[in-house]
Design a protein around this motif. Structure first.
Motif, PDB file in Angstrom:
ATOM      1  N   GLU A  21      -0.626  10.473   1.929  1.00 52.09           N
ATOM      2  CA  GLU A  21       0.746  10.588   1.444  1.00 52.09           C
ATOM      3  C   GLU A  21       1.347   9.214   1.155  1.00 52.09           C
ATOM      4  O   GLU A  21       2.023   9.026   0.139  1.00 52.09           O
ATOM      5  CB  GLU A  21       1.619  11.340   2.465  1.00 52.09           C
ATOM      6  CG  GLU A  21       1.281  12.808   2.573  1.00 52.09           C
ATOM      7  CD  GLU A  21       1.969  13.491   3.747  1.00 52.09           C
ATOM      8  OE1 GLU A  21       2.240  14.697   3.623  1.00 52.09           O
ATOM      9  OE2 GLU A  21       2.233  12.835   4.778  1.00 52.09           O
ATOM     10  N   VAL A  22       1.086   8.256   2.036  1.00 44.12           N
ATOM     11  CA  VAL A  22       1.588   6.890   1.832  1.00 44.12           C
ATOM     12  C   VAL A  22       1.019   6.318   0.541  1.00 44.12           C
ATOM     13  O   VAL A  22       1.753   5.775  -0.290  1.00 44.12           O
ATOM     14  CB  VAL A  22       1.239   5.980   3.035  1.00 44.12           C
ATOM     15  CG1 VAL A  22       1.586   4.529   2.728  1.00 44.12           C
ATOM     16  CG2 VAL A  22       1.947   6.448   4.292  1.00 44.12           C
ATOM     17  N   ALA A  23      -0.298   6.448   0.361  1.00 48.95           N
ATOM     18  CA  ALA A  23      -0.943   5.940  -0.857  1.00 48.95           C
ATOM     19  C   ALA A  23      -0.346   6.602  -2.093  1.00 48.95           C
ATOM     20  O   ALA A  23      -0.094   5.934  -3.107  1.00 48.95           O
ATOM     21  CB  ALA A  23      -2.451   6.168  -0.788  1.00 48.95           C
ATOM     22  N   GLY A  24      -0.077   7.896  -2.009  1.00 48.98           N
ATOM     23  CA  GLY A  24       0.521   8.611  -3.133  1.00 48.98           C
ATOM     24  C   GLY A  24       1.920   8.112  -3.447  1.00 48.98           C
ATOM     25  O   GLY A  24       2.274   7.921  -4.618  1.00 48.98           O
ATOM     26  N   ILE A  25       2.727   7.877  -2.435  1.00 51.07           N
ATOM     27  CA  ILE A  25       4.096   7.386  -2.630  1.00 51.07           C
ATOM     28  C   ILE A  25       4.081   6.011  -3.287  1.00 51.07           C
ATOM     29  O   ILE A  25       4.823   5.747  -4.237  1.00 51.07           O
ATOM     30  CB  ILE A  25       4.862   7.360  -1.288  1.00 51.07           C
ATOM     31  CG1 ILE A  25       5.154   8.787  -0.833  1.00 51.07           C
ATOM     32  CG2 ILE A  25       6.152   6.546  -1.409  1.00 51.07           C
ATOM     33  CD1 ILE A  25       5.645   8.906   0.601  1.00 51.07           C
ATOM     34  N   LEU A  26       3.216   5.121  -2.794  1.00 52.45           N
ATOM     35  CA  LEU A  26       3.138   3.780  -3.377  1.00 52.45           C
ATOM     36  C   LEU A  26       2.681   3.847  -4.828  1.00 52.45           C
ATOM     37  O   LEU A  26       3.246   3.186  -5.706  1.00 52.45           O
ATOM     38  CB  LEU A  26       2.200   2.885  -2.560  1.00 52.45           C
ATOM     39  CG  LEU A  26       2.602   2.584  -1.110  1.00 52.45           C
ATOM     40  CD1 LEU A  26       1.595   1.627  -0.472  1.00 52.45           C
ATOM     41  CD2 LEU A  26       4.002   2.027  -1.005  1.00 52.45           C
ATOM     42  N   THR A  27       1.677   4.662  -5.092  1.00 49.86           N
ATOM     43  CA  THR A  27       1.130   4.790  -6.443  1.00 49.86           C
ATOM     44  C   THR A  27       2.131   5.426  -7.407  1.00 49.86           C
ATOM     45  O   THR A  27       2.371   4.902  -8.496  1.00 49.86           O
ATOM     46  CB  THR A  27      -0.169   5.625  -6.417  1.00 49.86           C
ATOM     47  OG1 THR A  27      -1.093   5.002  -5.534  1.00 49.86           O
ATOM     48  CG2 THR A  27      -0.779   5.738  -7.790  1.00 49.86           C
ATOM     49  N   LEU A  52      -3.215  -0.583   3.746  1.00 47.28           N
ATOM     50  CA  LEU A  52      -4.099   0.508   3.338  1.00 47.28           C
ATOM     51  C   LEU A  52      -5.516   0.024   3.036  1.00 47.28           C
ATOM     52  O   LEU A  52      -6.479   0.762   3.243  1.00 47.28           O
ATOM     53  CB  LEU A  52      -3.516   1.237   2.128  1.00 47.28           C
ATOM     54  CG  LEU A  52      -2.181   1.941   2.367  1.00 47.28           C
ATOM     55  CD1 LEU A  52      -1.691   2.575   1.079  1.00 47.28           C
ATOM     56  CD2 LEU A  52      -2.267   2.968   3.477  1.00 47.28           C
ATOM     57  N   LEU A  53      -5.648  -1.200   2.582  1.00 51.05           N
ATOM     58  CA  LEU A  53      -6.977  -1.746   2.301  1.00 51.05           C
ATOM     59  C   LEU A  53      -7.844  -1.811   3.557  1.00 51.05           C
ATOM     60  O   LEU A  53      -9.071  -1.748   3.477  1.00 51.05           O
ATOM     61  CB  LEU A  53      -6.877  -3.144   1.682  1.00 51.05           C
ATOM     62  CG  LEU A  53      -6.360  -3.212   0.254  1.00 51.05           C
ATOM     63  CD1 LEU A  53      -6.234  -4.660  -0.191  1.00 51.05           C
ATOM     64  CD2 LEU A  53      -7.260  -2.436  -0.698  1.00 51.05           C
ATOM     65  N   THR A  57     -12.262  -1.459   4.714  1.00 51.25           N
ATOM     66  CA  THR A  57     -12.977  -2.689   5.056  1.00 51.25           C
ATOM     67  C   THR A  57     -13.341  -2.710   6.527  1.00 51.25           C
ATOM     68  O   THR A  57     -12.792  -1.955   7.333  1.00 51.25           O
ATOM     69  CB  THR A  57     -12.118  -3.932   4.754  1.00 51.25           C
ATOM     70  OG1 THR A  57     -10.943  -3.870   5.562  1.00 51.25           O
ATOM     71  CG2 THR A  57     -11.748  -4.021   3.290  1.00 51.25           C
ATOM     72  N   ASN A  58     -14.246  -3.593   6.863  1.00 48.71           N
ATOM     73  CA  ASN A  58     -14.596  -3.805   8.267  1.00 48.71           C
ATOM     74  C   ASN A  58     -13.598  -4.775   8.891  1.00 48.71           C
ATOM     75  O   ASN A  58     -13.082  -5.658   8.208  1.00 48.71           O
ATOM     76  CB  ASN A  58     -16.004  -4.393   8.381  1.00 48.71           C
ATOM     77  CG  ASN A  58     -17.056  -3.395   7.959  1.00 48.71           C
ATOM     78  OD1 ASN A  58     -16.939  -2.210   8.251  1.00 48.71           O
ATOM     79  ND2 ASN A  58     -18.072  -3.873   7.267  1.00 48.71           N
ATOM     80  N   PRO A  59     -13.331  -4.626  10.185  1.00 47.71           N
ATOM     81  CA  PRO A  59     -12.428  -5.581  10.847  1.00 47.71           C
ATOM     82  C   PRO A  59     -12.972  -7.004  10.731  1.00 47.71           C
ATOM     83  O   PRO A  59     -14.188  -7.228  10.785  1.00 47.71           O
ATOM     84  CB  PRO A  59     -12.430  -5.123  12.308  1.00 47.71           C
ATOM     85  CG  PRO A  59     -12.875  -3.695  12.272  1.00 47.71           C
ATOM     86  CD  PRO A  59     -13.793  -3.596  11.086  1.00 47.71           C
ATOM     87  N   ARG A  60     -12.057  -7.960  10.530  1.00 49.54           N
ATOM     88  CA  ARG A  60     -12.455  -9.365  10.460  1.00 49.54           C
ATOM     89  C   ARG A  60     -12.891  -9.836  11.837  1.00 49.54           C
ATOM     90  O   ARG A  60     -12.167  -9.673  12.814  1.00 49.54           O
ATOM     91  CB  ARG A  60     -11.298 -10.217   9.938  1.00 49.54           C
ATOM     92  CG  ARG A  60     -10.939  -9.873   8.481  1.00 49.54           C
ATOM     93  CD  ARG A  60      -9.650 -10.480   8.065  1.00 49.54           C
ATOM     94  NE  ARG A  60      -8.553  -9.676   8.639  1.00 49.54           N
ATOM     95  CZ  ARG A  60      -7.273  -9.873   8.387  1.00 49.54           C
ATOM     96  NH1 ARG A  60      -6.892 -10.843   7.607  1.00 49.54           N
ATOM     97  NH2 ARG A  60      -6.364  -9.096   8.926  1.00 49.54           N
ATOM     98  N   LYS A  85      -7.499  -1.145  14.683  1.00 51.45           N
ATOM     99  CA  LYS A  85      -6.485  -0.092  14.825  1.00 51.45           C
ATOM    100  C   LYS A  85      -6.170   0.523  13.465  1.00 51.45           C
ATOM    101  O   LYS A  85      -6.085   1.741  13.318  1.00 51.45           O
ATOM    102  CB  LYS A  85      -5.226  -0.680  15.455  1.00 51.45           C
ATOM    103  CG  LYS A  85      -4.114   0.314  15.666  1.00 51.45           C
ATOM    104  CD  LYS A  85      -2.885  -0.353  16.244  1.00 51.45           C
ATOM    105  CE  LYS A  85      -2.008  -0.741  15.101  1.00 51.45           C
ATOM    106  NZ  LYS A  85      -0.689  -1.197  15.438  1.00 51.45           N
ATOM    107  N   LYS A  86      -6.035  -0.318  12.446  1.00 52.24           N
ATOM    108  CA  LYS A  86      -5.710   0.169  11.104  1.00 52.24           C
ATOM    109  C   LYS A  86      -6.884   0.938  10.495  1.00 52.24           C
ATOM    110  O   LYS A  86      -6.682   1.892   9.752  1.00 52.24           O
ATOM    111  CB  LYS A  86      -5.281  -0.984  10.210  1.00 52.24           C
ATOM    112  CG  LYS A  86      -3.919  -1.523  10.621  1.00 52.24           C
ATOM    113  CD  LYS A  86      -3.456  -2.658   9.757  1.00 52.24           C
ATOM    114  CE  LYS A  86      -2.099  -3.145  10.265  1.00 52.24           C
ATOM    115  NZ  LYS A  86      -1.423  -4.000   9.330  1.00 52.24           N
TER     116      LYS A  86
END
Length: 149
Positions: A21-27, A52-53, A57-60, A85-86
């Motif tokens: 939903e967040v990705a949709g709102i931003l887009t 969101l990225l 991706t893997n954690p740094r 966490k993300k």
């Protein structure tokens, strides 16, 4: 005072919104981030495309030193924890940045610009009594500066 550039139509995200939903709102709104609010309408965080990225991706990896088989972390451990966490997040509440830099309606444009540069952020919510009354983006500041010249 910068009230003339303060965007009062603020697109927000509910804290229990899913990542999709967040990705949709931003887009849909062609924006790169949005304030996150709770059920009372109070600001609780901000979510950005960068947040969101982290889902993809893997954690740094934190920097560490190996001394006699023991790992001693020298930097980046907190960033690694946040990344992890993300990565596991399903809701805006779990992926958002909670340490949001805000301004009030009396903040001068030069101060807002300095906050953005110093903290490497692209938007600053305008808040009054923990409620969002507007938002200022880097583009808003650039437009205002263009009008001055």
């Amino acid at each position: 005072m910068y009230t003339f550039l303060n965007n009062k139509k603020v697109i927000t995200v509910q804290e229990d919104a899913t990542i999709e939903e967040v990705a949709g709102i931003l887009t849909e709104n062609n924006i790169s981030g949005a304030p996150v609010i709770n059920k009372e309408g109070n600001l609780v965080g901000i979510v950005t495309e960068e947040d969101l990225l982290h889902k993809e991706t893997n954690p740094r990896t934190p920097g560490f030193v190996n001394i006699l088989g023991a790992f001693i972390y020298i930097n980046g451990l907190e960033r690694y924890r946040e990344d992890f966490k993300k990565l596991a997040a399903n809701k805006a509440l779990e992926i958002m940045t909670t340490d949001v830099i805000t301004v009030d309606g009396d903040t001068e444009i030069e101060q807002v610009a300095a906050l953005m540069v110093d903290n490497d952020i692209n938007r600053v919510p305008v808040v009054e009594n923990n409620s969002i009354i507007g938002i200022i983006s880097r583009a808003d500041i650039v437009k205002t500066l263009a009008r001055r010249f």
